[in-house]
Design a protein around this motif. Sequence first.
Motif, PDB file in Angstrom:
ATOM      1  N   ASN A 187       0.653  -1.361  -0.006  1.00 24.36           N
ATOM      2  CA  ASN A 187      -0.124  -0.250  -0.062  1.00 24.36           C
ATOM      3  C   ASN A 187       0.700   1.198   0.051  1.00 24.36           C
ATOM      4  OD1 ASN A 187      -2.194  -1.332  -0.284  1.00 24.36           O
ATOM      5  ND2 ASN A 187      -2.613  -1.331   2.537  1.00 24.36           N
ATOM      6  N   ILE A 188       2.275   0.810   1.248  1.00 24.39           N
ATOM      7  CA  ILE A 188       2.944   2.707   0.908  1.00 24.39           C
ATOM      8  C   ILE A 188       3.517   2.668  -0.595  1.00 24.39           C
ATOM      9  CG2 ILE A 188       4.920   3.172   1.757  1.00 24.39           C
ATOM     10  CD1 ILE A 188       4.488   1.242   4.466  1.00 24.39           C
ATOM     11  N   ASN A 189       4.455   1.964  -1.023  1.00 24.59           N
ATOM     12  CA  ASN A 189       4.452   1.855  -2.280  1.00 24.59           C
ATOM     13  C   ASN A 189       3.086   2.550  -3.114  1.00 24.59           C
ATOM     14  OD1 ASN A 189       4.650  -0.300  -5.042  1.00 24.59           O
ATOM     15  ND2 ASN A 189       6.243   0.280  -5.168  1.00 24.59           N
ATOM     16  N   ARG A 190       2.440   1.557  -2.936  1.00 22.60           N
ATOM     17  CA  ARG A 190       0.900   2.406  -4.402  1.00 22.60           C
ATOM     18  C   ARG A 190       0.706   3.918  -4.184  1.00 22.60           C
ATOM     19  NH1 ARG A 190      -1.355  -2.919  -4.551  1.00 22.60           N
ATOM     20  NH2 ARG A 190      -2.434  -2.118  -2.992  1.00 22.60           N
ATOM     21  N   GLU A 191       0.150   4.062  -2.846  1.00 24.29           N
ATOM     22  CA  GLU A 191       0.094   5.398  -2.526  1.00 24.29           C
ATOM     23  C   GLU A 191       0.630   6.128  -2.310  1.00 24.29           C
ATOM     24  OE1 GLU A 191      -2.293   4.157   1.303  1.00 24.29           O
ATOM     25  OE2 GLU A 191      -3.660   2.995   0.259  1.00 24.29           O
ATOM     26  N   LEU A 192       2.196   6.228  -1.956  1.00 29.88           N
ATOM     27  CA  LEU A 192       3.585   6.847  -1.736  1.00 29.88           C
ATOM     28  C   LEU A 192       4.295   7.254  -2.521  1.00 29.88           C
ATOM     29  CD1 LEU A 192       3.220   7.045   1.831  1.00 29.88           C
ATOM     30  CD2 LEU A 192       1.932   8.364   0.818  1.00 29.88           C
ATOM     31  N   GLY A 193       4.162   5.997  -3.486  1.00 30.03           N
ATOM     32  CA  GLY A 193       5.231   6.108  -4.672  1.00 30.03           C
ATOM     33  C   GLY A 193       6.904   5.756  -3.681  1.00 30.03           C
ATOM     34  N   ILE A 194       6.642   5.364  -2.965  1.00 28.22           N
ATOM     35  CA  ILE A 194       8.077   5.024  -2.284  1.00 28.22           C
ATOM     36  C   ILE A 194       8.934   3.991  -3.016  1.00 28.22           C
ATOM     37  CG2 ILE A 194       8.843   4.851  -0.354  1.00 28.22           C
ATOM     38  CD1 ILE A 194       7.214   6.118   0.913  1.00 28.22           C
ATOM     39  N   THR A 195       9.819   3.956  -3.463  1.00 29.02           N
ATOM     40  CA  THR A 195      10.593   2.351  -4.261  1.00 29.02           C
ATOM     41  C   THR A 195      11.311   1.585  -2.741  1.00 29.02           C
ATOM     42  OG1 THR A 195      11.277   4.218  -5.870  1.00 29.02           O
ATOM     43  CG2 THR A 195      12.347   2.227  -5.222  1.00 29.02           C
ATOM     44  N   ILE A 196      10.607   0.922  -2.999  1.00 26.42           N
ATOM     45  CA  ILE A 196      11.599   0.038  -2.170  1.00 26.42           C
ATOM     46  C   ILE A 196      11.856  -1.386  -2.386  1.00 26.42           C
ATOM     47  CG2 ILE A 196      10.104  -1.632  -0.069  1.00 26.42           C
ATOM     48  CD1 ILE A 196       7.406   0.195   0.118  1.00 26.42           C
ATOM     49  N   VAL A 197      12.970  -1.678  -1.132  1.00 24.19           N
ATOM     50  CA  VAL A 197      14.087  -1.907  -1.531  1.00 24.19           C
ATOM     51  C   VAL A 197      13.735  -3.715  -0.405  1.00 24.19           C
ATOM     52  CG1 VAL A 197      16.276  -3.683  -1.897  1.00 24.19           C
ATOM     53  CG2 VAL A 197      16.162  -0.177  -2.498  1.00 24.19           C
ATOM     54  N   VAL A 198      13.319  -4.965  -0.296  1.00 25.28           N
ATOM     55  CA  VAL A 198      13.496  -5.858   0.063  1.00 25.28           C
ATOM     56  C   VAL A 198      14.145  -7.130   0.144  1.00 25.28           C
ATOM     57  CG1 VAL A 198      12.003  -7.361   0.949  1.00 25.28           C
ATOM     58  CG2 VAL A 198      10.874  -5.527  -0.205  1.00 25.28           C
ATOM     59  N   ILE A 199      15.251  -7.014   1.410  1.00 21.95           N
ATOM     60  CA  ILE A 199      16.050  -8.185   1.476  1.00 21.95           C
ATOM     61  C   ILE A 199      15.155  -9.069   2.328  1.00 21.95           C
ATOM     62  CG2 ILE A 199      18.432  -8.758   2.780  1.00 21.95           C
ATOM     63  CD1 ILE A 199      18.414  -6.552   0.702  1.00 21.95           C
ATOM     64  N   THR A 200      15.644 -10.029   1.733  1.00 18.11           N
ATOM     65  CA  THR A 200      15.128 -11.434   2.569  1.00 18.11           C
ATOM     66  C   THR A 200      15.400 -12.714   2.095  1.00 18.11           C
ATOM     67  OG1 THR A 200      12.426 -12.469   2.998  1.00 18.11           O
ATOM     68  CG2 THR A 200      13.100 -11.547   0.583  1.00 18.11           C
ATOM     69  N   HIS A 201      15.641 -13.441   3.177  1.00 15.00           N
ATOM     70  CA  HIS A 201      15.811 -15.524   2.257  1.00 15.00           C
ATOM     71  C   HIS A 201      14.033 -15.656   2.057  1.00 15.00           C
ATOM     72  CE1 HIS A 201      14.450 -15.614   6.605  1.00 15.00           C
ATOM     73  NE2 HIS A 201      14.707 -16.388   6.858  1.00 15.00           N
ATOM     74  N   GLN A 202      12.993 -15.701   2.175  1.00 14.45           N
ATOM     75  CA  GLN A 202      12.468 -16.233   1.584  1.00 14.45           C
ATOM     76  C   GLN A 202      11.507 -15.499   0.029  1.00 14.45           C
ATOM     77  OE1 GLN A 202      10.737 -14.221   5.638  1.00 14.45           O
ATOM     78  NE2 GLN A 202       9.895 -16.082   5.867  1.00 14.45           N
ATOM     79  N   MET A 203      11.916 -16.779  -0.208  1.00 16.15           N
ATOM     80  CA  MET A 203      11.179 -16.519  -1.709  1.00 16.15           C
ATOM     81  C   MET A 203       9.429 -15.856  -1.539  1.00 16.15           C
ATOM     82  SD  MET A 203      12.295 -16.037  -4.004  1.00 16.15           S
ATOM     83  CE  MET A 203      12.342 -17.005  -6.282  1.00 16.15           C
ATOM     84  N   SER A 204       8.667 -16.619  -0.970  1.00 12.15           N
ATOM     85  CA  SER A 204       6.996 -16.640  -0.483  1.00 12.15           C
ATOM     86  C   SER A 204       7.338 -14.314  -0.567  1.00 12.15           C
ATOM     87  CB  SER A 204       6.211 -17.065   0.968  1.00 12.15           C
ATOM     88  OG  SER A 204       7.006 -16.518   1.688  1.00 12.15           O
ATOM     89  N   VAL A 205       7.785 -13.929   0.480  1.00  9.19           N
ATOM     90  CA  VAL A 205       8.390 -12.816   0.306  1.00  9.19           C
ATOM     91  C   VAL A 205       7.889 -12.073  -0.838  1.00  9.19           C
ATOM     92  CG1 VAL A 205       9.245 -10.453   1.191  1.00  9.19           C
ATOM     93  CG2 VAL A 205       8.840 -12.789   2.896  1.00  9.19           C
ATOM     94  N   VAL A 206       9.103 -12.395  -2.077  1.00  7.02           N
ATOM     95  CA  VAL A 206       9.176 -11.914  -2.730  1.00  7.02           C
ATOM     96  C   VAL A 206       7.498 -11.716  -3.941  1.00  7.02           C
ATOM     97  CG1 VAL A 206      11.291 -12.150  -4.814  1.00  7.02           C
ATOM     98  CG2 VAL A 206      11.471 -12.457  -3.432  1.00  7.02           C
ATOM     99  N   ARG A 207       8.054 -13.359  -3.873  1.00  3.95           N
ATOM    100  CA  ARG A 207       6.742 -13.282  -4.775  1.00  3.95           C
ATOM    101  C   ARG A 207       5.233 -12.935  -4.477  1.00  3.95           C
ATOM    102  NH1 ARG A 207       2.584 -17.175  -2.796  1.00  3.95           N
ATOM    103  NH2 ARG A 207       3.933 -18.052  -1.779  1.00  3.95           N
ATOM    104  N   GLN A 208       4.847 -12.072  -2.921  1.00  4.15           N
ATOM    105  CA  GLN A 208       4.372 -11.292  -2.510  1.00  4.15           C
ATOM    106  C   GLN A 208       4.240  -9.791  -2.701  1.00  4.15           C
ATOM    107  OE1 GLN A 208       2.015 -12.395   1.090  1.00  4.15           O
ATOM    108  NE2 GLN A 208       3.705 -13.881   1.019  1.00  4.15           N
ATOM    109  N   ILE A 209       5.287  -9.166  -2.622  1.00  7.94           N
ATOM    110  CA  ILE A 209       5.206  -8.090  -3.374  1.00  7.94           C
ATOM    111  C   ILE A 209       6.166  -7.780  -4.350  1.00  7.94           C
ATOM    112  CG2 ILE A 209       4.110  -7.674  -0.997  1.00  7.94           C
ATOM    113  CD1 ILE A 209       7.202  -6.412   0.016  1.00  7.94           C
ATOM    114  N   CYS A 210       7.251  -8.052  -4.404  1.00  7.19           N
ATOM    115  CA  CYS A 210       7.823  -7.578  -5.025  1.00  7.19           C
ATOM    116  C   CYS A 210       8.222  -7.559  -6.942  1.00  7.19           C
ATOM    117  CB  CYS A 210       9.704  -8.572  -4.934  1.00  7.19           C
ATOM    118  SG  CYS A 210      10.215  -8.078  -3.536  1.00  7.19           S
TER     119      CYS A 210
END
Lengths: 345, 219
Positions: A187-210
């Motif tokens: 939502n933050i990315n969509r509403e505020l247009g903020i670029t987000i960098v997500v560091i993770t070791h879980q593929m499910s996180v990438v799948r859900q938002i990246c």
Amino acid sequence: MSEIELLHINKTFETKEGHVQALNDVSLSIETGDIYGIIGMSGAGKSTLVRCMNYLEIPSEGVVKLQGEELSGLSDRELRKKREKVGMIFQHFNLLMQKNVIDNICFPLLIQGVSKKDAEKRAVKLLEKVGMPDKAKAFPSQLSGGQKQRVAIARALASEPKILLCDEATSALDPQTTSSILELLKNINRELGITIVVITHQMSVVRQICNKVAIMKEGQIVEAGSTLDIFNHPKSEVARELLRTDVDAQAEKQVIQEVNDITGGSKLRIIYSENSAFEPVIANMILKFNEPVNILKAATKNVAGVAKGEMILEFQRTSDKKDEMKAYLKERNIEIEELDGREEV
Amino acid sequence: MWTPEVIAMIGKGIVETIYMTLVSTALGYVLGLPMGVLLCITDKDGLKPNKVIYKIFDIIANVVRSIPFLILLILLIPFTRFLLGQSYGSTATIVPLVAAATPFIARMVESSLKEVDAGVVEAAKSMGAGTFTIITKVLLVEGKTSLITGVTIAIGTILGYSAMAGAVGGGGLGDIAVRYGYYRYQTDIMFTTVILLILLVQIFQTIGMFIANRTDKRR
């Protein structure tokens, strides 16, 4: 223009055991509005990489540019000013434990010299945004992990950043809380247009938002591109390994195993994305070749907001039109993959 | 033996002991707190690592702390006389007390600040906080509970030192204990002063821990 640009970043740490190369010639370009995932096993260098983006770690070599501006050319004061526009959240939240929620959110504003009154006004709004308006006076120790991360997000947003860096922000949270935090980030990315960098070791996180992802191993980026591409055709071994550890993939593997147990014919996995989902491809194929196929499994997954369908087809054991049918599917831009009886997916 | 004179003397002893302890602790923190902060931030994992500055203060702290207080007391007599014009009495005792307390306090401040979660410091850095802001708004705030516990320990230790100063005419309860108990064998007065010292330590300890717990928001 790229929001974040990394060019040939090297980082070595001097330790007692000699020097360790944490990053090895990493180049990366993140566009404005991206939700960019950086994924890898622990020790792959992803946390060091994200810290290079706000110069918490200064690269041994290479160039870091934020909105086209090179960080190495900035004075201490200019760098601190720049960091105000780059929010960051962490695995362990890193809230001030001796300050209540509202003071935590005000903290970055007070650093910038905003008056206490204005800071509090803004903090109250942000607290509403992250869905915790009633927790203003609570202390972090009284909050759950998910709530703490929400406060940390509100704090990171206080200075109206253009970029939000998330360092394993959901790794200490349970799957449900993880989903709600990811939803908030989206939502933050969509509403505020903020670029987000997500560091993770879980593929499910990438799948859900990246929408884009880079896969790291031993200080290098082994694969980068759109999330959809990497999920559909992982090229590197690391990518395949990470996909295998995806929670959903785990569940899927189990289903296929069960399917294998009851049948024995030649199987095909097909993957289609939104554009091909409109044409009744399977039905048409059956009509054209006049031969039935068995649908063993069908599922759709939401990969970064794009519906991705997946089916497992079984040909008749006696089929002689198998190869023609495969060619037919390929023509229609459908990914196919042979499955032999025991192969893991 | 409990003549009004003795009672008045003990009363004065109590006041002197409290005066020496509190003033020395306060002055000890005026010097020891910045020194502790400096030790913390110039150490190799600190905010501004600086081997030279760290080593200088590290050595000062170690040297002063390894001199027995009684010796320090005597060594500092010329300095105290230079500073205050006399080297006996409770005000004069404050000088060696501060000298002994400062490195001790600095070490405690250093360790309290090093306990502060490095992640919170990193978060502050990521928000654009400078070193001074991090010290005043993160380290000293997050280390509060540990710092207050440190003050309590410092008060107890300095109170003990102040009693030792009695051996060279330093005033306070220790002075009375030495003069009456040791030189005149009036053990009842000595016991009374010892009990009073124990009570004082207890009171300071209890108050300190109460404040530390009361202000700790981590639970």
